[in-house]
Design an enzyme around this catalytic site. Sequence first.
Site, PDB file in Angstrom:
ATOM      1  N   HIS A  48       0.835  -1.200   0.000  1.00  0.00           N
ATOM      2  CA  HIS A  48       0.000   0.000   0.000  1.00  0.00           C
ATOM      3  C   HIS A  48       0.873   1.255   0.000  1.00  0.00           C
ATOM      4  CE1 HIS A  48      -4.082  -1.655   1.659  1.00  0.00           C
ATOM      5  NE2 HIS A  48      -3.592  -2.395   0.667  1.00  0.00           N
ATOM      6  N   TYR A  59      -8.840   5.485   8.370  1.00  0.00           N
ATOM      7  CA  TYR A  59      -8.902   5.855   9.783  1.00  0.00           C
ATOM      8  C   TYR A  59      -9.935   6.971   9.904  1.00  0.00           C
ATOM      9  CZ  TYR A  59      -4.504   3.372  10.661  1.00  0.00           C
ATOM     10  OH  TYR A  59      -3.527   2.407  10.778  1.00  0.00           O
ATOM     11  N   PRO A 107      -2.811   0.475  19.199  1.00  0.00           N
ATOM     12  CA  PRO A 107      -2.687  -0.028  17.814  1.00  0.00           C
ATOM     13  C   PRO A 107      -2.945   1.017  16.733  1.00  0.00           C
ATOM     14  CG  PRO A 107      -4.724  -0.778  18.807  1.00  0.00           C
ATOM     15  CD  PRO A 107      -3.955  -0.101  19.893  1.00  0.00           C
ATOM     16  N   LYS A 161       2.097  -0.034  15.189  1.00  0.00           N
ATOM     17  CA  LYS A 161       3.524  -0.081  15.500  1.00  0.00           C
ATOM     18  C   LYS A 161       3.945  -1.288  16.316  1.00  0.00           C
ATOM     19  CE  LYS A 161       4.520   3.450  13.228  1.00  0.00           C
ATOM     20  NZ  LYS A 161       4.752   2.912  11.889  1.00  0.00           N
ATOM     21  N   TYR A 183       4.204   6.700   9.845  1.00  0.00           N
ATOM     22  CA  TYR A 183       3.391   5.507   9.580  1.00  0.00           C
ATOM     23  C   TYR A 183       4.190   4.461   8.800  1.00  0.00           C
ATOM     24  CZ  TYR A 183      -0.876   2.807   8.828  1.00  0.00           C
ATOM     25  OH  TYR A 183      -1.826   1.809   8.850  1.00  0.00           O
TER      26      TYR A 183
HETATM   27  C1  PHB Z   1      -5.223  -4.354  11.455  1.00  0.00           C
HETATM   28  O1  PHB Z   1      -5.365  -4.598  10.240  1.00  0.00           O
HETATM   29  O2  PHB Z   1      -5.480  -5.203  12.353  1.00  0.00           O
HETATM   30  C2  PHB Z   1      -4.734  -2.983  11.866  1.00  0.00           C
HETATM   31  C3  PHB Z   1      -4.334  -2.102  10.877  1.00  0.00           C
HETATM   32  C4  PHB Z   1      -3.896  -0.831  11.255  1.00  0.00           C
HETATM   33  C5  PHB Z   1      -3.878  -0.475  12.595  1.00  0.00           C
HETATM   34  C6  PHB Z   1      -4.284  -1.381  13.587  1.00  0.00           C
HETATM   35  C7  PHB Z   1      -4.722  -2.644  13.217  1.00  0.00           C
HETATM   36  O3  PHB Z   1      -3.466   0.772  12.951  1.00  0.00           O
END
Ligand code: PHB
Length: 395
Positions: A72, A202, A294, A298, A385
Site C-alpha cells: 500500500h 482511519y 494499535p 507499531k 506511519y
Molecule cells: C489491522 O489490520 O489489524 C490494523 C491495521 C492498522 C492499525 C491497527 C490494526 O493501525
Amino acid sequence: MKTQVGIIGGGPSGLCLARLLSQHGIRSVILERQTRAHVEGRIRAGILEQGMADLMRQAGVGERMDREGLLHDGIVLAFDGRLERIDMAALTGGKQVMVYGQTELTRDLYDAVLTDPHITIVFEASDVAPAGFLEGSPRLSFNKEGETVTVECDWIAGCDGYHGASRAAVPPEMIAEYERLYPFGWLGLLSDTPPVHEELIYTYHPRGFALCSMRSTSRSRYYLQVGLNEKVEDWSDDRFWDELGKRLPAAMASELVTGPSIEKSIAPLRSFVAEPLRFGHLFLVGDAGHIVPPTGAKGLNLAASDMYYLSTALIAYYEQGREDLLDRYSETALRRVWAAVRFSWWFTQLMHDFGEDPIAHKIQLAELDYLLSSTAGQTTIAENYVGLPFDASFV
Ligand code: PHB
Ligand code: APR
C-alpha cells in the site's frame, strides 16, 4: 539442555529472532507456554513496515508474504464527512507498507522454525523462569509434563510479551516502567467480505473512532472505539455493521459489504515502556519491553527493530567477539521505541473521542483540517506511519 541463546516466548519476536540468529549458525531454544495452534489463533494486526518485511526475508520466510501480501502506498483519513488520502509513498521517497496478517506471518515463521536444525522449540512449557542473568550464569528452567528442565545458555531473550516472565524476573529497583491507559478500547471484527476500500481508512467521528483494514482482497478487519465497560457479547454483527456505517462518510458507508463475523473481540489500549531493556545477560524484546496503542500499527514493527538490533549484536558477539553492540542495544532500541510511542499516542489522541468538552471536538477537527491541507502535516504522518529508519550506525 545447553544452547547459545535461550528465548522465552514463541510469538513473532521469539520466532523471528531465532531465525535471524540461525542464518548465522547460532543455536537457540524457544520456550513457549502455549500450543502452536493457540499462538497462530491469535488475531493481531496486519501492517508491516519495510523493516519488518525485510527481516522476514532475511529470516528466509518472506516468500509467501511477497506473493500474497498487499503493498500500500497510502492511507485515508475520514473526518467531518471528508475522505482525505495521504500519498505516503510520494511523501517518503517511495516507502510503502505491507498488508499481511500476523497470523500468516506467525505460520510462516513456525513452518521454518520447526525444520531448522539450529532451533529447538518447546511448546506448553510451564513455569519458565530465567535465572543467573545478573551473575553471569544465565539459565532457564521450565516444567514439561511434570519434569523440570534447565537450559544453560550464554544469553536470554525475553520475547514473552507484556504479561511474560522475563520482565517480571528483573529486580524492581533495576527497572523503570512508564504506562498510560486509555479511556476506551477497540472492538475488532474479522469477516470474509471484500474491504470497503482498497487502502486503510482511519475515521474520526463524534460517535467514536473507526478503522477499516483488511487481511486480503476478500477478508476485512474493522475496528470501533468502544467504552471500557463494553462487552463483546453485547455487540451482535448487525449492531457492529450498523455502528460502523454511522461512523463512515456516506459515500463509503454505501460501499460497505457486510457479512458474518469470524472473530470479534475487545482489546484495551495502553502505552507502556520499560527502561532499560538489558539486565546483564537478559534482553527484553518486543511486547515484553513496550506496548503501544494499535492506532499507528507499531506493535509488531517495534518488535522488528528490537530483533534487528539484538540479532546484529549477538551475531557480532559470536562472529567477532564484540560486546559493544550488546552494550548499545538498550539505548538504541529505546530511541526508536519512544519515537513510535510518541506517534502512536499522538495519532490516538488525534483520532479518538476522549469524552472531553465540545471544544475538544472542534480542535481535533481543526487539527485534522490543517494537517491534511499541509504537505508538512501529511509528511509527518506519512514518515511515522511507514516507519522511522533503523539506526544505521548500529553495525
Ligand atoms: C489491522 O489490520 O489489524 C490494523 C491495521 C492498522 C492499525 C491497527 C490494526 O493501525
Ligand atoms: N513462558 C513462556 N512463554 C510465554 C510466557 C511465559 N511465562 N509468557 C508469555 N509467553 C508467550 C506467549 O504465549 C506468546 O506466544 O510469549 C509470546 C509473546 O508473544 P507476543 O505477545 O505476540 O509478543 P511479541 O512476540 O513481542 O510480538 C509483538 O506481535 O502479538 C503481537 O501485539 C503484539 O504486535 C505485537 C507483536
